[in-house]
Design a protein around this motif. Structure first.
Motif, PDB file in Angstrom:
ATOM      1  N   GLN A 249       0.839  -1.184   0.000  1.00  0.00           N
ATOM      2  CA  GLN A 249       0.000   0.000   0.000  1.00  0.00           C
ATOM      3  C   GLN A 249       0.882   1.245   0.000  1.00  0.00           C
ATOM      4  N   VAL A 250       0.535   2.190  -0.871  1.00  0.00           N
ATOM      5  CA  VAL A 250       1.287   3.435  -0.967  1.00  0.00           C
ATOM      6  C   VAL A 250       0.677   4.462  -0.015  1.00  0.00           C
ATOM      7  N   ARG A 251       1.529   5.143   0.730  1.00  0.00           N
ATOM      8  CA  ARG A 251       1.059   6.226   1.592  1.00  0.00           C
ATOM      9  C   ARG A 251       1.428   7.549   0.939  1.00  0.00           C
TER      10      ARG A 251
ATOM     11  N   SER B  51       9.550   5.713  -8.582  1.00  0.00           N
ATOM     12  CA  SER B  51      10.055   6.222  -9.856  1.00  0.00           C
ATOM     13  C   SER B  51       9.361   5.613 -11.057  1.00  0.00           C
ATOM     14  N   ILE B  52       8.723   4.440 -10.907  1.00  0.00           N
ATOM     15  CA  ILE B  52       8.087   3.823 -12.067  1.00  0.00           C
ATOM     16  C   ILE B  52       6.589   4.044 -12.086  1.00  0.00           C
ATOM     17  N   ASN B  53       6.065   4.691 -11.057  1.00  0.00           N
ATOM     18  CA  ASN B  53       4.617   4.877 -10.972  1.00  0.00           C
ATOM     19  C   ASN B  53       4.179   6.170 -11.626  1.00  0.00           C
ATOM     20  N   SER B  54       3.052   6.104 -12.344  1.00  0.00           N
ATOM     21  CA  SER B  54       2.407   7.354 -12.721  1.00  0.00           C
ATOM     22  C   SER B  54       1.742   7.923 -11.479  1.00  0.00           C
TER      23      SER B  54
ATOM     24  N   VAL C 143      -7.065  16.404 -12.574  1.00  0.00           N
ATOM     25  CA  VAL C 143      -6.402  17.659 -12.915  1.00  0.00           C
ATOM     26  C   VAL C 143      -5.205  17.411 -13.832  1.00  0.00           C
ATOM     27  N   ALA C 144      -4.314  16.496 -13.411  1.00  0.00           N
ATOM     28  CA  ALA C 144      -3.098  16.279 -14.184  1.00  0.00           C
ATOM     29  C   ALA C 144      -2.484  14.942 -13.808  1.00  0.00           C
ATOM     30  N   THR C 145      -1.697  14.397 -14.724  1.00  0.00           N
ATOM     31  CA  THR C 145      -0.984  13.140 -14.500  1.00  0.00           C
ATOM     32  C   THR C 145       0.430  13.254 -15.032  1.00  0.00           C
ATOM     33  N   ILE C 146       1.358  12.628 -14.310  1.00  0.00           N
ATOM     34  CA  ILE C 146       2.727  12.524 -14.796  1.00  0.00           C
ATOM     35  C   ILE C 146       3.125  11.058 -14.773  1.00  0.00           C
ATOM     36  N   ALA C 147       3.638  10.568 -15.896  1.00  0.00           N
ATOM     37  CA  ALA C 147       4.073   9.179 -15.991  1.00  0.00           C
ATOM     38  C   ALA C 147       5.440   9.006 -15.337  1.00  0.00           C
ATOM     39  N   GLY C 148       5.815   7.761 -15.119  1.00  0.00           N
ATOM     40  CA  GLY C 148       7.116   7.488 -14.528  1.00  0.00           C
ATOM     41  C   GLY C 148       8.255   8.080 -15.344  1.00  0.00           C
ATOM     42  N   GLY C 149       8.073   8.117 -16.666  1.00  0.00           N
ATOM     43  CA  GLY C 149       9.103   8.659 -17.537  1.00  0.00           C
ATOM     44  C   GLY C 149       9.044  10.161 -17.703  1.00  0.00           C
TER      45      GLY C 149
ATOM     46  N   TYR D  62      -6.142  16.429  -4.170  1.00  0.00           N
ATOM     47  CA  TYR D  62      -5.699  15.110  -3.752  1.00  0.00           C
ATOM     48  C   TYR D  62      -4.626  14.580  -4.695  1.00  0.00           C
ATOM     49  N   CYS D  63      -3.683  13.886  -4.124  1.00  0.00           N
ATOM     50  CA  CYS D  63      -2.670  13.171  -4.872  1.00  0.00           C
ATOM     51  C   CYS D  63      -3.126  11.716  -4.988  1.00  0.00           C
ATOM     52  N   ARG D  64      -2.840  11.105  -6.126  1.00  0.00           N
ATOM     53  CA  ARG D  64      -3.245   9.715  -6.332  1.00  0.00           C
ATOM     54  C   ARG D  64      -2.125   8.913  -6.974  1.00  0.00           C
ATOM     55  N   SER D  65      -1.925   7.701  -6.427  1.00  0.00           N
ATOM     56  CA  SER D  65      -1.062   6.707  -7.056  1.00  0.00           C
ATOM     57  C   SER D  65      -1.963   5.571  -7.498  1.00  0.00           C
ATOM     58  N   PRO D  66      -2.173   5.435  -8.806  1.00  0.00           N
ATOM     59  CA  PRO D  66      -3.092   4.394  -9.280  1.00  0.00           C
ATOM     60  C   PRO D  66      -2.677   3.004  -8.815  1.00  0.00           C
ATOM     61  N   PRO D  67      -3.649   2.105  -8.580  1.00  0.00           N
ATOM     62  CA  PRO D  67      -5.063   2.337  -8.865  1.00  0.00           C
ATOM     63  C   PRO D  67      -5.857   2.916  -7.702  1.00  0.00           C
TER      64      PRO D  67
END
Length: 112
Positions: free
Chosen positions: A1-3, A30-33, A48-54, A94-99
């Motif tokens: 689980q990501v905090r 580093s590999i998570n969007s 609002v916005a997304t940034i990919a791992g790359g 809110y910040c989100r780490s999928p899923p």
């Protein structure tokens, strides 16, 4: 689980700027969007916005050209730089780490 822990919200006048931060723990960051969402009073949460791992970024039309999402993988942190803020940008961000990992949110209030 990501905090996830957000910070940086506050009260700002229209036209002003804020920078939100989201620190992640418990995953290979580093590999998570990563994404930012917001929820205005009485409305549904919206993307609002997304940034990919790359580093590839995409934005909602309502914030394109005003907001910038970025990340520092060494610090496990994603940022949202918000410029030219408008009253309609008011809400909890809110910040989100999928899923399914979400932060607790940080309040942004823009006075007109």
């Amino acid at each position: 689980q990501v905090r996830l822990v957000e910070s940086g919200g506050g009260l700002v006048q229209a036209g002003g700027s804020l920078r939100l931060s989201c620190v992640a723990s418990g995953s290979i960051f580093s590999i998570n969007s990563m994404g930012w969402y917001r929820q205005a009073p009485g409305k549904q949460r919206e993307w609002v916005a997304t940034i990919a791992g790359g580093g590839t970024t995409i934005y909602a039309d309502s914030v394109k050209g005003r907001f910038t999402i970025s990340r520092d993988n060494a610090k496990n942190t994603v940022y949202l730089q918000m410029n030219s803020l408008k009253a309609q940008d008011t809400g909890v961000y809110y910040c989100r780490s999928p899923p399914s990992s979400w932060g607790q949110g940080t309040q942004v209030t823009v006075s007109s």
